[in-house]
Design an enzyme around this catalytic site. Structure first.
Site, PDB file in Angstrom:
ATOM      1  N   SER A 183       0.916   5.583   1.530  1.00  0.00           N
ATOM      2  CA  SER A 183       0.223   5.266   2.763  1.00  0.00           C
ATOM      3  C   SER A 183      -0.540   3.941   2.725  1.00  0.00           C
ATOM      4  O   SER A 183      -0.923   3.443   3.781  1.00  0.00           O
ATOM      5  CB  SER A 183      -0.748   6.387   3.110  1.00  0.00           C
ATOM      6  OG  SER A 183      -1.761   6.513   2.121  1.00  0.00           O
ATOM      7  N   LYS A 185      -8.237  -0.960   2.080  1.00  0.00           N
ATOM      8  CA  LYS A 185      -7.567   0.041   2.919  1.00  0.00           C
ATOM      9  C   LYS A 185      -8.561   0.639   3.903  1.00  0.00           C
ATOM     10  O   LYS A 185      -9.722   0.901   3.539  1.00  0.00           O
ATOM     11  CB  LYS A 185      -6.987   1.135   2.008  1.00  0.00           C
ATOM     12  CG  LYS A 185      -6.115   2.169   2.707  1.00  0.00           C
ATOM     13  CD  LYS A 185      -5.558   3.176   1.692  1.00  0.00           C
ATOM     14  CE  LYS A 185      -4.605   4.187   2.293  1.00  0.00           C
ATOM     15  NZ  LYS A 185      -4.064   5.129   1.290  1.00  0.00           N
ATOM     16  N   SER A 239       0.259   6.991  -3.040  1.00  0.00           N
ATOM     17  CA  SER A 239       0.051   5.983  -1.988  1.00  0.00           C
ATOM     18  C   SER A 239      -0.351   4.603  -2.456  1.00  0.00           C
ATOM     19  O   SER A 239      -0.401   3.685  -1.642  1.00  0.00           O
ATOM     20  CB  SER A 239      -0.988   6.483  -0.990  1.00  0.00           C
ATOM     21  OG  SER A 239      -0.370   7.375  -0.116  1.00  0.00           O
TER      22      SER A 239
END
Ligand code: GLN
Length: 490
Positions: free
Chosen positions: A161, A86, A185
């Site tokens: 996210s 990420k 997330s």
């Protein structure tokens, strides 16, 4: 038995274990694996109907393969395994943007501990994945660089996210990936994409180099197509790090040795507050089916009550923005990131740089958080939210002390929703997190795995365990996964 409808596709990258074995036996080389992975991603990512799960791909194929050769042979636990990271975990070889214009092109002078540990274990970091700006969102639509699509239905969100990492795994680009989970997330996008996502105990994985959103809630987590793959990544990134003052010096058990141990006699608590009347049919059915299977596997199902659950979202949306407003004060246009041109005073540099650099949702959180922390309101909002957080944590601890081994709930109150559906309705977006924020508030480990689905869209089931009991969580998840005949760990 068949895999849950809509579960991750079985094509694409080989499993973590199969990759490591192939490399160890000399059947495949890390160099070749990296090449194949990159070409698989390049051919499927771009264009208007591409997933857009990556913000950057490694181009340093030579350097990556040199690194792979150094670490990637012999007994390295992730030798030659391609992984995605990420883009809020800082890396040396690739920019780190956090999905924000503010950090476009930013290069970190150091590397996140979790990423360093992956590399030292022989993993190949193939690229940085898309996310809601600074981790604020539940759909990856708040990325300044455009949304990611759900590989199972291109008109729907992958969740967020960490939507880029979840999509990259579900699409079969890589077997496993890193995300971060402040309020859901990792788990919610895992649920939306039909894969496994683990948020470990707060303090289990170092936050050093994870760009801070809400420091008391943030935790690095792992994704895999299987429980085993997610566990193998977690094994490598877990453990004390002197560079993170909230990392805890506690032994990391072997997450893999007990994975097939079964669930005979295990007590599974089902908190009734997580099954409201408004729960959509497909989510309820998937979860009930999973509970049936747990019972058939020898578990004892027990209804429990966690009455403070209804205060979790309001508590989270005071605490997380408060911490974010403080953490994001460092983006001032002076030290790094975007600096507005033409400003005539220091104050104007701050104002213009921040106005241009941050997107709408980030600004909303900064305003909310600054308000909650402002003098006169501190006790009324922040102080009170801290107290409720304590009560929520105690409620979990007491439930586990009363003999409940794990809790089972839906991961999210809906399946993946259409792109654009909730963008103009932040409160509705926030409510996608009702079932996940509690684990962050309490600091306990939690995991999402696919438990069914309808019309091609997967449903995620969430398991929660007492602090430091990731091994138990993974064992229960594996036991459930096996009943779906899903994804044999090849
Ligand atoms: N969706 C939640 C939020 O927007 C959680 C985000 C996260 O876990 N990073 O705050």
């Amino acid at each position: 038995m068949t895999a849950p409808e809509g579960s991750a596709r079985q094509n694409g990258a080989a499993s973590v274990r199969a990759t490591v074995e192939a490399v160890r036996e000399g059947r495949r080389t890390p160099e070749r694996i990296l090449e194949e992975t990159l070409s698989r991603i390049r051919s499927a990512e771009g264009g208007p109907s591409g997933l857009h799960s990556f913000l950057a791909l490694t181009s340093g194929e030579a350097s990556a393969s040199a690194e792979a050769s150094a670490h990637g042979r012999g007994a390295s636990p992730l030798a030659g395994v391609p992984v995605a990271v990420k883009d809020n975990l800082v890396t040396l070889d690739l920019p780190t943007t956090c999905g924000s214009r503010f950090l476009e092109g930013y290069r970190s002078p150091f590397e996140a501990t979790a990423v360093r540990r992956l590399r030292e274990a022989g993993a190949l970091v193939v690229g940085k994945t898309n996310l809601d700006e600074f981790g604020m969102g539940s759909s990856t639509e708040n990325s300044a660089f455009g949304p990611t699509r759900n590989p199972l239905d291109l008109d729907r969100v992958p969740g967020g996210s960490s939507g880029g990492s979840a999509a990259a795994v579900a699409a079969g680009y890589v077997p496993a990936a890193l995300g971060s989970d402040t309020g859901g997330s990792v788990r919610q996008p895992a649920a939306f994409c039909g894969i496994v996502g683990v948020k470990p105990t707060y303090g289990r994985v170092s936050r050093y180099g994870l760009v801070a959103f809400a420091s008391s809630l943030d935790q690095v987590g792992t994704f895999g197509r299987t429980v085993e793959d997610a566990a193998r990544l977690l094994q490598v990134v877990s453990g004390f790090d002197p560079r993170d003052s909230t990392s805890v010096r506690t032994p990391v058990p072997d997450f893999l040795s007990g994975l097939e141990g079964g669930i005979e006699g295990l007590v599974v608590g089902v908190p009734k507050e997580y099954f409201p009347d408004s729960l959509p049919r497909s989510v309820r059915d998937g979860c009930e089916e999973a509970l049936e299977r747990l019972r058939a596997g020898g578990a004892v199902i027990r209804e429990v009550s966690l009455p403070y659950t209804e205060y979790a979202v309001p508590t989270y949306y005071v605490l997380a923005p408060a911490e974010a407003s403080s953490n994001l004060a460092r983006y001032d246009g002076i030290r790094y990131g975007n600096r507005a041109s033409g400003a005539r005073s220091l104050q104007e540099v701050y104002e213009a740089s921040r106005s241009q650099g941050f997107g709408r949702e980030v600004k909303r959180r900064i305003l909310l958080g600054t308000f909650a922390l402002s003098s006169g309101y501190y006790d009324r909002y922040y102080g009170r939210a801290q107290k409720v957080r304590k009560v929520i944590a105690r409620e979990f601890a007491e439930t586990f002390e009363r003999g409940v081994d794990v809790l089972f709930t839906p991961t999210s109150p809906s399946v993946a929703f259409p792109l654009g559906e909730r963008l103009d309705d932040p409160v509705r977006m926030y409510l996608s997190d009702v079932f996940t924020v509690t684990a962050n508030l309490a600091g306990v480990p939690a995991l999402s795995l696919p438990v069914g689905g309808a019309e091609g869209l997967p449903v995620g089931g969430q398991l929660l365990a007492p602090k430091w009991e990731e091994a138990r969580l993974l064992r229960v998840a594996r036991s459930l996964e096996r009943t779906f005949g899903a994804v044999e760990a090849t």
